[in-house]
Design an enzyme around this catalytic site. Structure first.
Site, mmCIF file in Angstrom:
data_model
loop_
_atom_site.group_PDB
_atom_site.id
_atom_site.type_symbol
_atom_site.label_atom_id
_atom_site.label_comp_id
_atom_site.label_asym_id
_atom_site.label_seq_id
_atom_site.Cartn_x
_atom_site.Cartn_y
_atom_site.Cartn_z
ATOM 1 C CB CYS B 167 -0.947 0.013 1.196
ATOM 2 S SG CYS B 167 -2.198 -1.266 1.068
ATOM 3 C CG HIS B 168 0.537 3.738 2.180
ATOM 4 N ND1 HIS B 168 -0.381 2.958 2.837
ATOM 5 C CD2 HIS B 168 -0.169 4.636 1.465
ATOM 6 C CE1 HIS B 168 -1.592 3.394 2.550
ATOM 7 N NE2 HIS B 168 -1.497 4.412 1.716
ATOM 8 N N GLY B 169 4.433 1.154 0.864
ATOM 9 C CA GLY B 169 5.860 0.882 0.720
ATOM 10 C C GLY B 169 6.662 0.711 1.991
#
Lengths: 499, 210, 254
Positions: B167-169
């Protein structure tokens, strides 16, 4: 003291801010703190606010039940219908506090009808339906019909045996409608039997469609009431005598007086309500029917099907309307027509109806036979010739089953005619004479007997008594224009009687 | 101002002052009992939002047979409806954990959520078996395993194996510890777990409790 | 309220009159079930239920761990009562396939979760029916299972507890049906082959089973009753205060 004053001032300012944008103070005053209601309300007048309370209970508990209920007729792993299990296992056991929410809702259903029946009876006692309150009464009738709809649709949801077979029987009533009957009941069910499709559409009607209509009607009921003002046990208009400020002399502000009285009424009601929930949630099999603890089974009808108690008077009338009862029913219609004919010398339209209605009823009941006892005239004159149009045999009239359905629906609707049937010069039972009082007693007794037999399996004694009571029930309404006029009334006081 | 004073002396400026003492006392008493009743009525409604018995039953401790898990392999099971990873770490994997310490937010798991017995570098009862809730501490996505090493993994030259949240690394190492300057604030959560025997793992329950 | 009184008394009188005409002579009489809710009885009932009923009947509304309410520990439940499930939070569901069951018994054995509530009728309470039913099986070779029952004629279930009770046989008597015709009338049951238990012991065992089934119909019934008294007490206080409040306000209505 100063601190207290500042807070009060701030609150005043906040209220002023709102009032400039929304008529909050105005609404409060016009409907509560400066709504003047008669001061001589007795305990019969508690049932209106109680009905509102029960409505709130039903809506709030209903919302929380919907969170865990599943309208699904398919079977789960244990072979129990999902809908049944969602009530009996999920709501009743798995959800914390769920069983109390469910018992509140199931007890609330019966409480609603008790309260509403008493509320309606109050209206009949004191003539609350009379001019200028006809519309209040009609909105109330709408509420009553919605309640019946709510009760009927809601009763299918637990998907027990009584749910299933009750719905089956009631939906099949529509098959009595001539010509389209068969398709009509299939259309209502969405299947050949009561099924998952039926369950889902009933669920939608129960949780959203009818409640929306109900809320609208309740609002209209209250607005109409506050427009004309409340009736009272004396049946006199308090608005006739006002003081210099235009306030009725016999009126007191709804808040605080009636509100506080209602709080007391509510606390008594809650004691009874809680006693049922905690000690007898099944209500002896009348609130939760025992057979409904069996999951629905389309292949097996329980030995004894009875509707829930609040429908039983009308269910009795449905059962009482058999073909051997139709001649009596026709005689009753003929009698009313004769009486109306005599009273309507000047009006040709009414006189025309007085001839047409009994004739139409005769044909509908018996066709061309003599009171259904002989073969139709056509069979004698033109043997072998059929007069069947769209499946209806014109020579034989319509089935008694159809008239039973008409009877059941019509007898509920008769209440709506009360404002125009009652010709008594006085409103309240207090000043009415022996005729009207007797009629009311007979009506209540007939209603209770019909209710009792509706809970019982069919029996010859029960059937005959139900038929007698059906005629008594109809007579209460049908003969009212005459006995209410003949009645010897007492003089009505100018002002309220109080203490 | 003077108007207000006058009103106050008349006793009309606030409702409470206009009441006689009996009414005020009874009003308070009725309101008090009414509030108790209200709270009682609210109880089942509020309580009905708690996890139901069904949810609790579904969330009961889960047993796992470790013998079917090969070294270097990972398995995902469901506990309380959430993914729980079980990674059988090779000795090399365990040894490599130390190398990440400098780049981690909370290498000793002091601010992260785990049972007392799963603190420290390896964050496990036995170093070989890493048990971890596969839910990113940022916004609740489930990170993906990236077990290849170095450039081959596509995670950079110095990648020692770990997890990447899609999702956001956010990046985590093989002990679920989050790397610096990632969206996730703390290390992945370790659920309570215990060993019933050498090869039977129980997820959802500490050994202390049983 | 003289009108109300009059109405009520007339109504009651008429109901009483018509009621007599309606009540028919009931052939089946139910025995009063000695239901007890103490832990020992319920645990005994639970054991019987799990051993004799749960092979074919589910009780899907009941989770095994609910039995902690009758004084059992989770460990005891798992060790002694759970044969098919592996988690104590699971529902009491049997492995028996419904299709097979239908083949063997003609009907799928019903779920028994709320059977004690469902079996109530004008004849008696649900527990009374169950108590009588479980003691009224008799040998009937005309039935596929070889068993029949007095309160549940042509029942699909064989007598699951027969090894405990023994075998009963029906005695019939010729009775005049009122029109001069003779009909066979069930006169009573006779124990022809004793079981492992004496009659009294068997009745006690059935009573514990029925107690358990009753408890199972709504676990926590006693909590509901106990809570009810508290609620009624609080509401009574509310009623008293609100009555006094009403009086205090209404004193200036003249």
């Amino acid at each position: 003291m100063n601190c207290c004053k500042t807070v009060t001032d701030k609150a005043q300012q906040a209220l002023a801010w709102v009032d400039e944008r929304f008529p909050l103070s105005f609404l409060w005053k016009s409907h509560v703190s400066e709504y003047y209601a008669p001061k001589n309300f007795n305990f019969w007048y508690l049932f209106g606010s109680l009905a509102l309370l029960v409505l709130v209970i039903q809506i709030v508990t209903g919302i929380f039940l919907v969170m865990n209920y599943k309208p699904d007729a398919s079977l789960n792993l244990a072979g129990v219908p999902v809908a049944f299990a969602s009530v009996e296992s999920t709501i009743m056991r798995d959800v914390w506090g769920g069983k109390y929410i469910r018992y509140m809702h199931s007890t609330g259903a019966s409480a609603f009808f008790i309260v509403v029946y008493l509320h309606m009876f109050r209206g009949m006692l004191y003539g609350s339906y009379r001019k200028p309150r006809e519309l209040i009464w009609l909105f109330g009738m709408g509420i009553f019909l919605c309640l019946m709809g709510e009760a009927f649709f809601g009763y299918l949801l637990p998907w027990g045996q009584m749910s299933f077979w009750g719905a089956q029987v009631i939906v099949n009533l529509f098959s009595a409608v001539p010509v389209i009957g068969g398709q009509l009941s299939e259309f209502i069910r969405g299947d050949f039997v009561v099924s998952d499709a039926t369950l889902n559409r009933f669920f939608a009607f129960h949780v959203i469609a009818i409640p929306l209509v109900l809320l609208g009607l309740v609002t209209s009921h209250l607005i109409a009431l506050h427009e004309v003002g409340s009736n009272n046990p004396d049946g006199v208009e308090i608005k006739k005598h006002k003081d210099a400020n235009g306030i009725p002399l016999d009126g007191i502000p709804f808040y605080p007086y009636h509100v506080i009285k209602d709080v007391f009424g509510v606390s008594i009601f809650l004691i009874v309500f809680a006693a049922v929930i905690f000690f007898a949630p099944e209500g002896g099999g009348y609130f939760l029917e025992f057979n409904n603890f069996f999951p629905a089974d389309a292949l097996k009808t329980p030995p004894h099907i009875a509707p829930v108690w609040y429908f039983t008077p009308y269910y009795s009338m449905l059962r009482a309307t058999t073909s051997d009862f139709l001649p009596f029913l026709w005689a009753f219609i003929a009698l009313i027509s004769v009486l109306t004919w005599r009273g309507a010398a000047s009006c040709r339209f009414v006189r025309g109806l007085c001839v047409l209605v009994p004739l139409a009823a005769y044909w509908g009941f018996f066709g061309l036979s003599a009171f259904g006892l002989t073969v139709p005239l056509t069979a004698l004159l033109l043997p072998g010739v059929k007069f069947t149009v769209l499946g209806v045999d014109l020579a034989r009239g319509l089935d008694a089953k159809f008239w039973g359905v008409v009877m059941m629906g019509g007898s509920v609707m008769l209440f709506a005619l009360l404002p125009w049937l009652d010709r008594s010069p006085v409103k309240s039972i207090r000043y009415k004479g022996v005729l009207v009082k007797t009629a009311l007693v007979i009506f209540v007794v007939a209603f209770l007997i019909l209710g009792y037999f509706g809970t019982q399996p069919p029996s010859p004694v029960g059937n005959i008594l139900s038929q007698i009571c059906t005629i008594l029930y109809l007579s209460f309404f049908g003969l009212m224009p005459w006995y209410s006029r003949l009645d010897k009334t007492k003089p009505v006081p100018e002002r309220l009687t109080w203490k | 101002m003077s108007d207000n004073k006058e009103n106050a002396s008349n006793g009309e400026s606030c409702c409470a002052c206009s009441l006689d003492p009996e009414r005020r006392a009874l009003l308070a008493a009725t309101a008090g009992v009414g509030a108790i009743v209200g709270l009682g009525v609210a109880a089942p409604f509020v309580g009905s939002f708690l996890p139901s018995e069904r949810a609790k039953a579904a969330g009961a401790p889960v047993e796992y047979d470790l013998s079917k898990l090969a070294p270097g392999q990972m398995d995902t099971i469901e506990w309380q409806g959430k993914p729980v990873w079980i990674v059988r770490r090779t000795p090399e994997m365990v040894a490599a954990l130390k190398k990440n310490d400098a780049n981690l937010v909370d290498p000793n798991s002091e601010r992260s959520e785990q049972p007392e017995y799963a603190k420290g570098t390896a964050r496990a009862i036995k170093d070989e078996y890493f048990v971890c809730l596969g839910v990113c501490t940022h916004l609740g996505c489930s990170p993906n395993p990236k077990f290849l090493l170095g450039a081959e993994s596509g995670m950079g030259e110095d990648w020692n194996g770990g997890f990447l949240c899609p999702c956001h690394g956010s990046r985590f190492d093989l002990a679920g510890r989050v790397f610096k300057s990632m969206p996730a604030p703390v290390n992945l959560v370790i659920p309570p777990h215990s060993y019933l025997s050498d090869t039977r793992l129980l997820i959802g329950k500490d050994s202390k409790e049983s | 309220m003289s009108l109300l009184n009059k109405t009520l008394s007339v109504a009651l009188l008429m109901l009483a009159l018509v009621g007599q005409g309606v009540v028919q002579a009931q052939e089946i009489k139910l025995d009063k079930a000695p239901v007890k809710f103490d832990n020992a009885t319920l645990q005994q009932g639970a054991k019987l239920f799990v051993n004799y009923c749960l092979n074919c009947h589910s009780a899907s509304a009941l989770r095994y761990n609910t039995l902690t309410q009758i004084g059992l520990t989770e460990q005891q439940i798992m060790d002694n009562l759970m044969f098919t499930a592996d988690k104590s939070g699971e529902q009491m569901i049997v492995a028996l396939r419904r299709d097979d069951a239908r083949k063997w018994f003609g009907v799928a054995p019903p779920d028994l979760s709320v059977v004690a509530r469902a079996r109530a009728s004008e004849l008696g309470s649900g527990p009374d029916w169950l108590y009588t039913y479980l003691r009224s099986f008799y040998r009937d070779d005309s039935r596929p299972t070889g068993w029949n029952n007095v309160v549940f004629p042509n029942v699909g279930m064989p007598h699951a507890l027969w090894s405990l009770q023994g075998v009963q046989e029906a005695r019939f008597a010729e009775v005049d049906d009122g029109t001069g015709k003779k009909v066979q009338h069930l006169a009573g049951l006779e124990l022809t082959q004793p079981g492992q238990l004496s009659k009294q012991e068997y009745d006690e065992q059935v009573a514990s089973l029925v107690s358990f089934l009753t408890w199972m119909g709504e676990p926590g019934q006693e909590t509901r009753h106990a809570l009810g008294w508290v609620v009624l007490a609080v509401l009574s206080v509310l009623a008293i205060f609100s009555y006094l409040l009403k009086r205090a306000f209404w004193k200036d209505v003249h």
